[in-house]
Design a protein around this motif. Structure first.
Motif, PDB file in Angstrom:
ATOM      1  N   LEU A   8       0.823  -1.210   0.000  1.00  0.00           N
ATOM      2  CA  LEU A   8       0.000   0.000   0.000  1.00  0.00           C
ATOM      3  C   LEU A   8       0.857   1.261   0.000  1.00  0.00           C
ATOM      4  O   LEU A   8       0.523   2.248  -0.656  1.00  0.00           O
ATOM      5  CB  LEU A   8      -0.949  -0.002   1.194  1.00  0.00           C
ATOM      6  CG  LEU A   8      -2.099  -0.996   1.131  1.00  0.00           C
ATOM      7  CD1 LEU A   8      -2.893  -0.979   2.433  1.00  0.00           C
ATOM      8  CD2 LEU A   8      -2.997  -0.698  -0.050  1.00  0.00           C
ATOM      9  N   GLY A  12       0.698   3.926  -2.999  1.00  0.00           N
ATOM     10  CA  GLY A  12       0.402   5.323  -2.697  1.00  0.00           C
ATOM     11  C   GLY A  12       1.473   6.253  -3.207  1.00  0.00           C
ATOM     12  O   GLY A  12       1.187   7.337  -3.738  1.00  0.00           O
ATOM     13  N   SER A  13       2.726   5.867  -3.064  1.00  0.00           N
ATOM     14  CA  SER A  13       3.835   6.685  -3.568  1.00  0.00           C
ATOM     15  C   SER A  13       3.774   6.827  -5.088  1.00  0.00           C
ATOM     16  O   SER A  13       3.995   7.911  -5.637  1.00  0.00           O
ATOM     17  CB  SER A  13       5.170   6.068  -3.166  1.00  0.00           C
ATOM     18  OG  SER A  13       5.287   6.028  -1.771  1.00  0.00           O
TER      19      SER A  13
END
Length: 58
Positions: A8, A12-13
């Motif tokens: 995750l 997200g990055s």
């Protein structure tokens, strides 16, 4: 559980890395068009559009 957290975090990055607004103007002038100027249509293009419009009107 740790693998999910790492996955995750990486996702997200990557999602945030794609959020760049370099091609858009950041300030606008009211009443002034900031886009590219329109190009003039050729006679053949105008004729094609007229023909298409007449077909739709029938």
């Amino acid at each position: 559980m740790r693998i999910i957290s790492i996955t995750l975090a990486i996702a997200g990055s990557l999602a945030l890395a794609g959020c760049q607004d370099t091609d858009r103007p950041l300030s606008y002038n009211k009443g002034v068009y900031g886009g590219k100027a329109d190009t003039k249509l050729k006679a053949a293009q105008v004729q094609t559009l007229r023909h298409r419009g007449m077909q739709q009107a029938q």
